[in-house]
Design a protein around this motif. Structure first.
Motif, PDB file in Angstrom:
ATOM      1  N   ILE A  37       6.047  14.794 125.303  1.00 35.52           N
ATOM      2  CA  ILE A  37       5.523  14.889 126.666  1.00 35.52           C
ATOM      3  C   ILE A  37       4.027  15.173 126.679  1.00 35.52           C
ATOM      4  O   ILE A  37       3.271  14.567 127.455  1.00 35.52           O
ATOM      5  N   LEU A  38       3.601  16.079 125.796  1.00 33.08           N
ATOM      6  CA  LEU A  38       2.199  16.497 125.758  1.00 33.08           C
ATOM      7  C   LEU A  38       1.421  15.704 124.722  1.00 33.08           C
ATOM      8  O   LEU A  38       1.985  15.174 123.763  1.00 33.08           O
ATOM      9  N   SER A  39       0.125  15.663 124.905  1.00 33.89           N
ATOM     10  CA  SER A  39      -0.745  15.091 123.879  1.00 33.89           C
ATOM     11  C   SER A  39      -0.856  16.088 122.728  1.00 33.89           C
ATOM     12  O   SER A  39      -0.484  17.259 122.864  1.00 33.89           O
ATOM     13  N   THR A  40      -1.381  15.641 121.578  1.00 34.55           N
ATOM     14  CA  THR A  40      -1.531  16.558 120.447  1.00 34.55           C
ATOM     15  C   THR A  40      -2.503  17.685 120.781  1.00 34.55           C
ATOM     16  O   THR A  40      -2.327  18.825 120.325  1.00 34.55           O
ATOM     17  N   ASP A  41      -3.537  17.400 121.566  1.00 37.27           N
ATOM     18  CA  ASP A  41      -4.468  18.454 121.975  1.00 37.27           C
ATOM     19  C   ASP A  41      -3.756  19.499 122.846  1.00 37.27           C
ATOM     20  O   ASP A  41      -3.959  20.710 122.675  1.00 37.27           O
ATOM     21  N   MET A  43      -0.541  20.082 122.835  1.00 36.37           N
ATOM     22  CA  MET A  43       0.434  20.753 121.982  1.00 36.37           C
ATOM     23  C   MET A  43      -0.246  21.846 121.162  1.00 36.37           C
ATOM     24  O   MET A  43       0.297  22.947 120.999  1.00 36.37           O
ATOM     25  N   GLY A  44      -1.415  21.561 120.657  1.00 33.00           N
ATOM     26  CA  GLY A  44      -2.172  22.577 119.926  1.00 33.00           C
ATOM     27  C   GLY A  44      -2.532  23.754 120.814  1.00 33.00           C
ATOM     28  O   GLY A  44      -2.441  24.918 120.394  1.00 33.00           O
ATOM     29  N   ALA A  45      -2.925  23.464 122.060  1.00 28.64           N
ATOM     30  CA  ALA A  45      -3.250  24.526 123.014  1.00 28.64           C
ATOM     31  C   ALA A  45      -2.017  25.367 123.321  1.00 28.64           C
ATOM     32  O   ALA A  45      -2.103  26.598 123.453  1.00 28.64           O
ATOM     33  N   TYR A  46      -0.860  24.731 123.420  1.00 28.38           N
ATOM     34  CA  TYR A  46       0.394  25.444 123.691  1.00 28.38           C
ATOM     35  C   TYR A  46       0.741  26.388 122.548  1.00 28.38           C
ATOM     36  O   TYR A  46       1.134  27.542 122.779  1.00 28.38           O
ATOM     37  N   PHE A  47       0.589  25.938 121.308  1.00 31.88           N
ATOM     38  CA  PHE A  47       0.856  26.793 120.158  1.00 31.88           C
ATOM     39  C   PHE A  47      -0.072  28.010 120.150  1.00 31.88           C
ATOM     40  O   PHE A  47       0.357  29.132 119.864  1.00 31.88           O
ATOM     41  N   ILE A  48      -1.343  27.787 120.446  1.00 36.35           N
ATOM     42  CA  ILE A  48      -2.305  28.894 120.466  1.00 36.35           C
ATOM     43  C   ILE A  48      -1.961  29.877 121.583  1.00 36.35           C
ATOM     44  O   ILE A  48      -1.974  31.106 121.385  1.00 36.35           O
ATOM     45  N   LEU A  49      -1.651  29.368 122.768  1.00 37.15           N
ATOM     46  CA  LEU A  49      -1.334  30.248 123.896  1.00 37.15           C
ATOM     47  C   LEU A  49      -0.111  31.106 123.608  1.00 37.15           C
ATOM     48  O   LEU A  49      -0.129  32.326 123.838  1.00 37.15           O
ATOM     49  N   THR A  50       0.955  30.500 123.118  1.00 37.64           N
ATOM     50  CA  THR A  50       2.162  31.279 122.839  1.00 37.64           C
ATOM     51  C   THR A  50       1.917  32.328 121.754  1.00 37.64           C
ATOM     52  O   THR A  50       2.462  33.432 121.817  1.00 37.64           O
ATOM     53  N   ALA A 251      -7.342  26.713 114.412  1.00 39.53           N
ATOM     54  CA  ALA A 251      -8.011  26.480 115.702  1.00 39.53           C
ATOM     55  C   ALA A 251      -9.519  26.661 115.598  1.00 39.53           C
ATOM     56  O   ALA A 251     -10.276  25.991 116.304  1.00 39.53           O
ATOM     57  N   ILE A 252      -9.959  27.575 114.737  1.00 43.23           N
ATOM     58  CA  ILE A 252     -11.390  27.845 114.590  1.00 43.23           C
ATOM     59  C   ILE A 252     -12.083  26.774 113.756  1.00 43.23           C
ATOM     60  O   ILE A 252     -13.157  26.285 114.113  1.00 43.23           O
ATOM     61  N   PHE A 253     -11.483  26.377 112.641  1.00 40.02           N
ATOM     62  CA  PHE A 253     -12.146  25.493 111.684  1.00 40.02           C
ATOM     63  C   PHE A 253     -11.777  24.023 111.845  1.00 40.02           C
ATOM     64  O   PHE A 253     -12.495  23.153 111.356  1.00 40.02           O
ATOM     65  N   LEU A 254     -10.641  23.754 112.510  1.00 37.07           N
ATOM     66  CA  LEU A 254     -10.188  22.374 112.643  1.00 37.07           C
ATOM     67  C   LEU A 254     -10.144  21.967 114.110  1.00 37.07           C
ATOM     68  O   LEU A 254     -10.292  22.808 115.001  1.00 37.07           O
ATOM     69  N   VAL A 255      -9.921  20.703 114.363  1.00 34.43           N
ATOM     70  CA  VAL A 255      -9.826  20.229 115.743  1.00 34.43           C
ATOM     71  C   VAL A 255      -8.468  20.627 116.318  1.00 34.43           C
ATOM     72  O   VAL A 255      -7.519  20.933 115.585  1.00 34.43           O
ATOM     73  N   THR A 256      -8.345  20.622 117.648  1.00 36.27           N
ATOM     74  CA  THR A 256      -7.124  21.070 118.316  1.00 36.27           C
ATOM     75  C   THR A 256      -5.919  20.233 117.921  1.00 36.27           C
ATOM     76  O   THR A 256      -4.792  20.744 117.825  1.00 36.27           O
ATOM     77  N   ALA A 257      -6.125  18.946 117.669  1.00 33.98           N
ATOM     78  CA  ALA A 257      -5.008  18.091 117.248  1.00 33.98           C
ATOM     79  C   ALA A 257      -4.441  18.546 115.910  1.00 33.98           C
ATOM     80  O   ALA A 257      -3.225  18.512 115.688  1.00 33.98           O
ATOM     81  N   ASP A 258      -5.308  19.015 114.996  1.00 37.97           N
ATOM     82  CA  ASP A 258      -4.837  19.530 113.711  1.00 37.97           C
ATOM     83  C   ASP A 258      -4.083  20.843 113.881  1.00 37.97           C
ATOM     84  O   ASP A 258      -3.190  21.169 113.091  1.00 37.97           O
ATOM     85  N   VAL A 259      -4.435  21.604 114.900  1.00 37.37           N
ATOM     86  CA  VAL A 259      -3.692  22.826 115.221  1.00 37.37           C
ATOM     87  C   VAL A 259      -2.252  22.453 115.563  1.00 37.37           C
ATOM     88  O   VAL A 259      -1.306  23.139 115.177  1.00 37.37           O
ATOM     89  N   ALA A 260      -2.075  21.355 116.283  1.00 30.30           N
ATOM     90  CA  ALA A 260      -0.734  20.883 116.627  1.00 30.30           C
ATOM     91  C   ALA A 260       0.043  20.507 115.371  1.00 30.30           C
ATOM     92  O   ALA A 260       1.241  20.807 115.248  1.00 30.30           O
TER      93      ALA A 260
END
Length: 450
Positions: A37-41, A43-50, A251-260
């Protein structure tokens, strides 16, 4: 071992296994659907928020989660129900103070600092207030659920410790996905907070109906609660940092998509830790009871027998993840997440050692050696964080996964040795097939003898 205690252990294990399996499958379903449903960006934001919400709720409850189980179980075992009730109210008071401090700081300063200045994830800026409410709800949810564990009701403790929430959210997302409805990132967060609040409401209602269990004499010192919870709080904070720091480094060193990508691998590793998680949930009140009454042989039989039961399925899951990691990621999350295959294998190996050493950290916490556990956790946590920062620049996701696994292996190794040193107990799983069969048979039948 007394048959009543054996019944508690294995009835609890069955309920915990069943309910937590629903929880794990629900959480996995949530991530599977959100990945589509979500884009990789997003999804990465969701992981960080939770991760931020869970960490904030951990800070707010000040180590009370384990203290609830320990004090309630011991008070009821000593026929002092009033002491258990008094402890619950005082622990709720401590949590309320923590909630006021943490939520206000998060809303006014820390939230914006983390999501904008540290992680640079702009989409999270507009939901800082909602996130603070989510922190408040979870700060109360887990300790209240643990009250049920203290009275040996593993079923409700497991259900209310996140499983009910995950199940409701998974069902809702499944319906949205199957009906091909639109769900924005902000709607997802609002819905999650509402369902978390509903789960807390149900927990309070059922607990209130059981208040007659806590009628009686007895008081619990607030100072005693704080003395027990303080080192546990520090240990829990370091553990949570150790758990989440790798995601935060990504999240700090990589792009948000890599966080996902990293978050997807990290969530799948929970399948490896699931059996040990069930063991830890089940044996907590039993550790306090057996250790306090001096039944050390019985306690070691339970710890090693349960660790063996946890290790075998963890090993099977690890083999699948190592041999077919790319295929697993493709099936679960889709082709966009296959590049996390190596990270998944490395993380799984570190958690396998965690499963082999058994409930060593829990034993230290529940036998009065929480100070030693705190020192071990701080030392190994700092080492793991330094490695994550260094290796993230060199090898990206793979480097972060390697740092986390090294830190986990060293932490559990030290804790395993410390349990033997301070209590004389072993907690690890056995590779001896004779012991495996004998331990399972004896604990199941309740005929363990000194």
């Amino acid at each position: 071992m007394p048959k009543s205690l054996t019944k508690i252990v294995f009835t609890g294990a069955v309920w915990a296994l069943s309910i937590k399996m629903i929880g794990v499958l629900s959480s996995l379903s949530i991530n599977v659907i959100l990945a589509r449903i979500l884009s990789t960006d997003e999804m990465g934001a969701y992981f960080i928020l939770t991760s931020l919400v869970l960490f904030g709720s951990l800070l707010a409850r000040y180590g009370i989660k384990q203290v609830v189980v320990k004090i309630v179980a011991e008070s009821l075992a000593d026929n002092r129900p009033g002491s258990a009730a008094d402890a619950i109210w005082k622990m709720l008071f401590i949590i309320t103070i923590g909630v006021m401090v943490v939520c206000s700081m998060y809303y006014l300063v820390i939230g914006r600092l983390m999501v904008i200045d540290v992680f640079d994830i702009q989409i999270l800026e507009n939901i800082i207030g909602v996130s603070a409410i989510w922190i408040l709800i979870l700060a109360y949810q887990t300790p209240l659920a643990e009250v049920f564990r203290g009275v040996h009701d593993i079923r409700l403790a497991s259900l209310f410790d996140g499983v009910l929430f995950s199940f409701m959210l998974a069902l809702l997302l499944l319906g949205i996905w199957m009906l091909d409805l639109n769900l924005t990132f902000f709607q997802l967060i609002d819905t999650s907070v509402f369902l978390a609040g509903f789960s807390l409401f149900i927990t309070i209602v059922i607990l209130a109906r059981r208040r007659v269990m806590f009628v009686g004499q007895g008081k619990t010192s607030l100072r005693n609660i704080i003395e027990i919870s303080s080192p546990l709080f520090i240990t829990n904070v370091i553990n949570q940092i150790l758990t989440n720091f790798s995601l935060w480094v990504a999240a700090i060193f990589l792009v948000t998509a890599d966080v996902a990508l990293y978050g997807a691998a990290w969530k799948l590793v929970m399948l490896v830790t699931f059996p040990l998680m069930i063991v830890n949930m089940t044996v907590q009140p039993v550790i306090s009871e057996l250790y306090t009454t001096g039944r050390y042989y019985h306690l070691q039989a339970v710890l090693q027998g349960m660790a063996t039961l946890a290790f075998i399925p963890s090993l099977l899951i690890l083999i699948v993840f190592i041999i077919w990691s790319g295929g697993v990621l493709n099936i679960v999350y889709g082709p966009d997440y296959v590049n996390a295959a190596l990270a998944l294998g490395i993380l799984s190996f570190g958690q396998l050692f965690n499963a082999w050493t058994g409930s060593c950290g829990i034993v230290l916490a529940f036998t009065g050696h929480h100070d030693n556990l705190m020192k071990i956790t701080i030392t190994t946590g700092v080492l793991s964080m330094l490695l994550a920062v260094l290796l993230a620049n060199q090898w990206g996701l793979t480097g972060i996964a390697l740092a986390v696994s090294i830190g986990r292996i060293i932490h559990n190794g030290y804790a395993w040795i410390a349990v033997r040193k301070y209590t004389g107990l072993w907690t690890h799983a056995s590779f001896n097939p004779i012991f495996i069969g004998d331990a399972i048979r004896r604990v199941l039948r309740g005929d363990i003898h000194t």
